[in-house]
Scaffold this motif. Sequence first.
Motif, PDB file in Angstrom:
ATOM      1  N   ARG A 210      33.215  21.649  87.420  1.00 37.07           N
ATOM      2  CA  ARG A 210      32.622  22.833  86.793  1.00 37.07           C
ATOM      3  C   ARG A 210      33.687  23.839  86.387  1.00 37.07           C
ATOM      4  NH1 ARG A 210      28.642  21.714  90.773  1.00 37.07           N
ATOM      5  NH2 ARG A 210      29.740  23.018  92.285  1.00 37.07           N
ATOM      6  N   GLN A 211      34.723  24.000  87.216  1.00 41.15           N
ATOM      7  CA  GLN A 211      35.790  24.944  86.920  1.00 41.15           C
ATOM      8  C   GLN A 211      36.526  24.555  85.648  1.00 41.15           C
ATOM      9  OE1 GLN A 211      36.646  27.821  88.633  1.00 41.15           O
ATOM     10  NE2 GLN A 211      38.057  28.188  86.927  1.00 41.15           N
ATOM     11  N   LEU A 212      36.901  23.278  85.528  1.00 32.45           N
ATOM     12  CA  LEU A 212      37.653  22.828  84.357  1.00 32.45           C
ATOM     13  C   LEU A 212      36.823  22.910  83.087  1.00 32.45           C
ATOM     14  CD1 LEU A 212      39.515  19.728  85.846  1.00 32.45           C
ATOM     15  CD2 LEU A 212      40.500  21.933  85.204  1.00 32.45           C
ATOM     16  N   ILE A 213      35.578  22.479  83.163  1.00 26.93           N
ATOM     17  CA  ILE A 213      34.717  22.534  81.974  1.00 26.93           C
ATOM     18  C   ILE A 213      34.446  23.983  81.579  1.00 26.93           C
ATOM     19  CG2 ILE A 213      32.408  21.995  81.108  1.00 26.93           C
ATOM     20  CD1 ILE A 213      32.500  19.425  82.728  1.00 26.93           C
ATOM     21  N   GLY A 214      34.291  24.858  82.581  1.00 28.89           N
ATOM     22  CA  GLY A 214      34.110  26.272  82.280  1.00 28.89           C
ATOM     23  C   GLY A 214      35.330  26.879  81.612  1.00 28.89           C
ATOM     24  N   ASP A 215      36.530  26.513  82.081  1.00 27.93           N
ATOM     25  CA  ASP A 215      37.766  27.016  81.469  1.00 27.93           C
ATOM     26  C   ASP A 215      37.923  26.509  80.037  1.00 27.93           C
ATOM     27  OD1 ASP A 215      38.346  28.336  83.804  1.00 27.93           O
ATOM     28  OD2 ASP A 215      39.704  26.778  84.567  1.00 27.93           O
ATOM     29  N   LEU A 216      37.553  25.255  79.805  1.00 26.46           N
ATOM     30  CA  LEU A 216      37.599  24.724  78.442  1.00 26.46           C
ATOM     31  C   LEU A 216      36.601  25.448  77.538  1.00 26.46           C
ATOM     32  CD1 LEU A 216      37.909  20.898  79.200  1.00 26.46           C
ATOM     33  CD2 LEU A 216      39.582  22.294  77.952  1.00 26.46           C
ATOM     34  N   GLY A 217      35.447  25.781  78.095  1.00 27.61           N
ATOM     35  CA  GLY A 217      34.465  26.532  77.309  1.00 27.61           C
ATOM     36  C   GLY A 217      34.957  27.931  76.966  1.00 27.61           C
ATOM     37  N   ASN A 218      35.737  28.548  77.857  1.00 25.34           N
ATOM     38  CA  ASN A 218      36.269  29.885  77.590  1.00 25.34           C
ATOM     39  C   ASN A 218      37.297  29.889  76.459  1.00 25.34           C
ATOM     40  OD1 ASN A 218      34.697  31.008  79.617  1.00 25.34           O
ATOM     41  ND2 ASN A 218      36.272  30.717  81.185  1.00 25.34           N
ATOM     42  N   LEU A 219      37.897  28.730  76.199  1.00 28.78           N
ATOM     43  CA  LEU A 219      38.883  28.641  75.113  1.00 28.78           C
ATOM     44  C   LEU A 219      38.234  28.654  73.731  1.00 28.78           C
ATOM     45  CD1 LEU A 219      41.340  25.904  76.491  1.00 28.78           C
ATOM     46  CD2 LEU A 219      41.641  28.388  76.525  1.00 28.78           C
ATOM     47  N   HIS A 220      36.945  28.409  73.656  1.00 31.65           N
ATOM     48  CA  HIS A 220      36.266  28.300  72.362  1.00 31.65           C
ATOM     49  C   HIS A 220      36.395  29.583  71.535  1.00 31.65           C
ATOM     50  CE1 HIS A 220      33.456  24.603  73.025  1.00 31.65           C
ATOM     51  NE2 HIS A 220      34.676  24.397  73.473  1.00 31.65           N
ATOM     52  N   ARG A 221      36.453  30.736  72.189  1.00 33.43           N
ATOM     53  CA  ARG A 221      36.515  32.004  71.455  1.00 33.43           C
ATOM     54  C   ARG A 221      37.819  32.152  70.667  1.00 33.43           C
ATOM     55  NH1 ARG A 221      36.592  35.993  76.603  1.00 33.43           N
ATOM     56  NH2 ARG A 221      35.206  34.326  77.347  1.00 33.43           N
ATOM     57  N   TYR A 222      38.832  31.378  71.079  1.00 33.46           N
ATOM     58  CA  TYR A 222      40.121  31.462  70.401  1.00 33.46           C
ATOM     59  C   TYR A 222      40.360  30.298  69.444  1.00 33.46           C
ATOM     60  CZ  TYR A 222      40.774  34.391  74.537  1.00 33.46           C
ATOM     61  OH  TYR A 222      40.613  35.319  75.541  1.00 33.46           O
ATOM     62  N   LEU A 223      39.376  29.419  69.302  1.00 32.64           N
ATOM     63  CA  LEU A 223      39.570  28.192  68.534  1.00 32.64           C
ATOM     64  C   LEU A 223      38.656  28.128  67.329  1.00 32.64           C
ATOM     65  CD1 LEU A 223      39.670  25.675  71.549  1.00 32.64           C
ATOM     66  CD2 LEU A 223      41.634  26.560  70.272  1.00 32.64           C
ATOM     67  N   GLU A 224      39.127  27.375  66.343  1.00 29.50           N
ATOM     68  CA  GLU A 224      38.310  27.065  65.171  1.00 29.50           C
ATOM     69  C   GLU A 224      37.597  25.729  65.434  1.00 29.50           C
ATOM     70  OE1 GLU A 224      37.855  29.158  62.803  1.00 29.50           O
ATOM     71  OE2 GLU A 224      39.346  30.602  63.533  1.00 29.50           O
ATOM     72  N   GLN A 225      37.062  25.151  64.361  1.00 28.96           N
ATOM     73  CA  GLN A 225      36.229  23.961  64.507  1.00 28.96           C
ATOM     74  C   GLN A 225      36.999  22.788  65.124  1.00 28.96           C
ATOM     75  OE1 GLN A 225      34.323  22.741  60.907  1.00 28.96           O
ATOM     76  NE2 GLN A 225      33.310  20.970  61.828  1.00 28.96           N
ATOM     77  N   GLU A 226      38.215  22.515  64.631  1.00 31.24           N
ATOM     78  CA  GLU A 226      38.974  21.386  65.165  1.00 31.24           C
ATOM     79  C   GLU A 226      39.323  21.597  66.634  1.00 31.24           C
ATOM     80  OE1 GLU A 226      43.171  18.921  64.565  1.00 31.24           O
ATOM     81  OE2 GLU A 226      42.873  20.847  63.564  1.00 31.24           O
ATOM     82  N   GLY A 227      39.749  22.789  66.975  1.00 33.27           N
ATOM     83  CA  GLY A 227      40.111  23.076  68.361  1.00 33.27           C
ATOM     84  C   GLY A 227      38.924  22.950  69.294  1.00 33.27           C
ATOM     85  N   ARG A 228      37.751  23.392  68.846  1.00 31.74           N
ATOM     86  CA  ARG A 228      36.562  23.271  69.691  1.00 31.74           C
ATOM     87  C   ARG A 228      36.168  21.813  69.876  1.00 31.74           C
ATOM     88  NH1 ARG A 228      32.915  28.256  67.151  1.00 31.74           N
ATOM     89  NH2 ARG A 228      34.268  29.947  67.934  1.00 31.74           N
ATOM     90  N   SER A 229      36.355  21.018  68.824  1.00 32.74           N
ATOM     91  CA  SER A 229      36.067  19.588  68.934  1.00 32.74           C
ATOM     92  C   SER A 229      36.989  18.927  69.968  1.00 32.74           C
ATOM     93  CB  SER A 229      36.244  18.915  67.575  1.00 32.74           C
ATOM     94  OG  SER A 229      36.073  17.522  67.675  1.00 32.74           O
ATOM     95  N   VAL A 230      38.281  19.306  69.949  1.00 34.63           N
ATOM     96  CA  VAL A 230      39.221  18.752  70.914  1.00 34.63           C
ATOM     97  C   VAL A 230      38.867  19.205  72.330  1.00 34.63           C
ATOM     98  CG1 VAL A 230      41.625  18.782  71.671  1.00 34.63           C
ATOM     99  CG2 VAL A 230      41.083  18.527  69.249  1.00 34.63           C
TER     100      VAL A 230
END
Length: 284
Positions: A210-230
């Motif tokens: 849950r911690q890792l997936i939550g941290d990856l979700g927090n990165l979405h605000r700084y990413l565009e479409q390709e970054g969110r897909s990755v």
Amino acid sequence: MVGETELIKTPVQPISFRRRRSIAFAVTIAAVAVVYFAADYERNRLGEPDFVTGFTVFGGIAALMSLGVRRRLTFLPLGSVSMWTQIHIYTGVFTTIVYLMHVPALIGGGMFEAFLSVIFCMVSASGFYGLYISRTLPKRLTNVGKEHRFDRMPWTRNELAKIAEQTFQQIKEPTAKEVIESFYRTTLVPFFGGKPSLAYVLVPTGNRRRQLIGDLGNLHRYLEQEGRSVAGKFAALVRQRDDLDYQFALQLRLRVWIVFHAILSFLLLLCSFIHLFIVIHFAW
């Protein structure tokens, strides 16, 4: 003219698990009652009731060892493994009850007797624990999803690490690579490249996932479409790796129990033989 009659074979209905369990329980109680009345008969005639219960316990331990070996010789056409497992379980219950009838206290008074008592209690406790995990672990493993072979888990772990590295190298957008790189190098590389910690193996939980997936979700605000897909691909890999580690922890627990129980059982049989030899030597 004599007519021919056809014999219609009625298929034999298999005995249900509940009925088999009831029969096995009744046989176990009956066997305990026979030993109890035999020991009581010896006591009333001023005989040696401890010999009755003691020899019975030793015979039960020897039978349990042989049954444990038989359960693993699956190539012998002597009945199903499940049948021999049930016999092993109820023989263990029978032996434990007779042991309680045999000893004046749960832990013996002398040094050797105390050691023998402790070993017997440990074998009994590990046996009942094995019964518990053999009933619960298969359900927990199937709930995870795809079941992995234990001997293939290191290879699968390395493959997931390779896929994670390939996923990171495929990022073309500079901003996405800059945002994800720090998190990938400091957090995801150790996660995918290392083995599960001892704490996780002892108590596997979903907190790390849950911690890792939550941290990856927090990165979405700084990413565009390709970054969110990755980031989404990394989250899927985290789930796969966590499922793999969860199955590793459960399967390792089962294998450690088998080795632990087998070693203690052999030690118990050896100590019981020594105890029996000493008793017979001094009795005669």
